[in-house]
Design an enzyme around this catalytic site. Sequence first.
Site, short mmCIF file in Angstrom:
data_model
loop_
_atom_site.label_atom_id
_atom_site.label_comp_id
_atom_site.label_asym_id
_atom_site.label_seq_id
_atom_site.Cartn_x
_atom_site.Cartn_y
_atom_site.Cartn_z
N PRO A 2 0.82 -1.20 0.00
CA PRO A 2 0.00 0.00 0.00
C PRO A 2 0.86 1.26 0.00
O PRO A 2 1.86 1.34 0.71
CB PRO A 2 -0.79 -0.12 1.30
CG PRO A 2 -0.84 -1.58 1.57
CD PRO A 2 0.46 -2.12 1.08
N GLU A 3 0.48 2.22 -0.81
CA GLU A 3 1.16 3.51 -0.80
C GLU A 3 0.40 4.44 0.14
O GLU A 3 -0.64 4.09 0.70
CB GLU A 3 1.30 4.04 -2.22
CG GLU A 3 2.06 3.05 -3.11
CD GLU A 3 2.67 3.64 -4.37
OE1 GLU A 3 3.00 4.84 -4.39
OE2 GLU A 3 2.85 2.87 -5.34
N LYS A 52 3.32 4.96 5.28
CA LYS A 52 2.75 3.63 5.17
C LYS A 52 2.47 2.99 6.54
O LYS A 52 2.10 1.82 6.60
CB LYS A 52 3.68 2.74 4.36
CG LYS A 52 3.93 3.27 2.94
CD LYS A 52 4.90 2.38 2.17
CE LYS A 52 5.15 2.93 0.77
NZ LYS A 52 6.04 2.07 -0.03
N ARG A 330 13.29 -3.30 -7.04
CA ARG A 330 11.93 -2.87 -7.31
C ARG A 330 11.81 -2.44 -8.77
O ARG A 330 12.75 -1.89 -9.35
CB ARG A 330 11.52 -1.71 -6.39
CG ARG A 330 11.57 -2.03 -4.91
CD ARG A 330 10.56 -3.09 -4.50
NE ARG A 330 9.20 -2.70 -4.79
CZ ARG A 330 8.45 -1.97 -3.98
NH1 ARG A 330 8.94 -1.52 -2.83
NH2 ARG A 330 7.21 -1.67 -4.30
#
Length: 340
Positions: A2-3, A52, A330
Amino acid sequence: MPEGHSVHRITRQFARNFVGRPVAVSSPQGRFAQGAEVLDGRTMTRAESVGKQMFLEFDEQVWLRVHLGLYGAWDFAGEVLVDPTIASANGRMGQTNQRGTDLPEAERVFDDAGENSLTSIGAPRRARVHVRMSEQTSGLDEADGLAADDAPWPPPVVGQVRVRLLTDATCADLRGPTACAVQTPDEIAAVIAKLGPDPLVGDVAEGEERFVRAVRRRNVAIGQLLMDQSVVSGIGNVYRAEMLYRARLDPHTPGKAIPEEIVRGLWRDWVQLLRIGVETGQMMTMDGLDADGWRRAMASRDDRHWVYHRAGLPCRVCGTEIVLEEMQARKLYWCPTCQR
């Protein structure tokens, strides 16, 4: 993972449904049994988030810290008082959102997962619902919809529930978090002190100065710095790629080599994008859309982003093939022509 917009949305839902109410706390899975025993029966007094991470305060200054990580999610059930500043219709909250609002067909916008992300923005309302709140956009079942009025209460435990928070009307089940811990005020303060500024927490101008200093003193690629939660809170893969494209910045440019006005522009763009994300439930990063374009973008991620998840496709501006590479394990999407 989740951002920042997702975690703020979840936190606001807790503020509306749990703060000021005594909470029964349990750990059906058993892994949080000791923490649940400490929290059980206390009244929730505050719900906050930075980036976050989410922080739920209970009376006597006892805190629950939650970091959802890659797989964490909250399931809400029961009587949910929807926050008009965050509510979106259809099923989950985070990347997608709340079912139950009836608007004319012409005003509905469904995304490519069949979820309506706009139609419940409006007056607060109470509804008997079962809502998944996470960043995930697939894999949910029939439990996503409106719960029947005669559904059992409290709802049965399904799967591996780390923590259940229960009031007389609302239930929140936590599954699969990276962090879930009872902490003292000093411990919470120490966690927050290590986090970079969040546009929705504290003074925005002060946050800008902190961000500018943190970026311009580092000889580290800006593509890495934006993902460093000690530099700025809440940015993940999607926002990182989109912000760099919007600024026309090469992701490999060292922070100290970026002119100050561009760094300030990055912060101000994050302020804008985060607010849009919290309000709509979508990571909307396209500019200059007309009404039809906005509706298409809200309905499909393919029309929502400049470069994210568009590897091999032509840049929307110059036509160059969007590149996908790895940066610190990433995925990074960028245009090698526009971002030079």
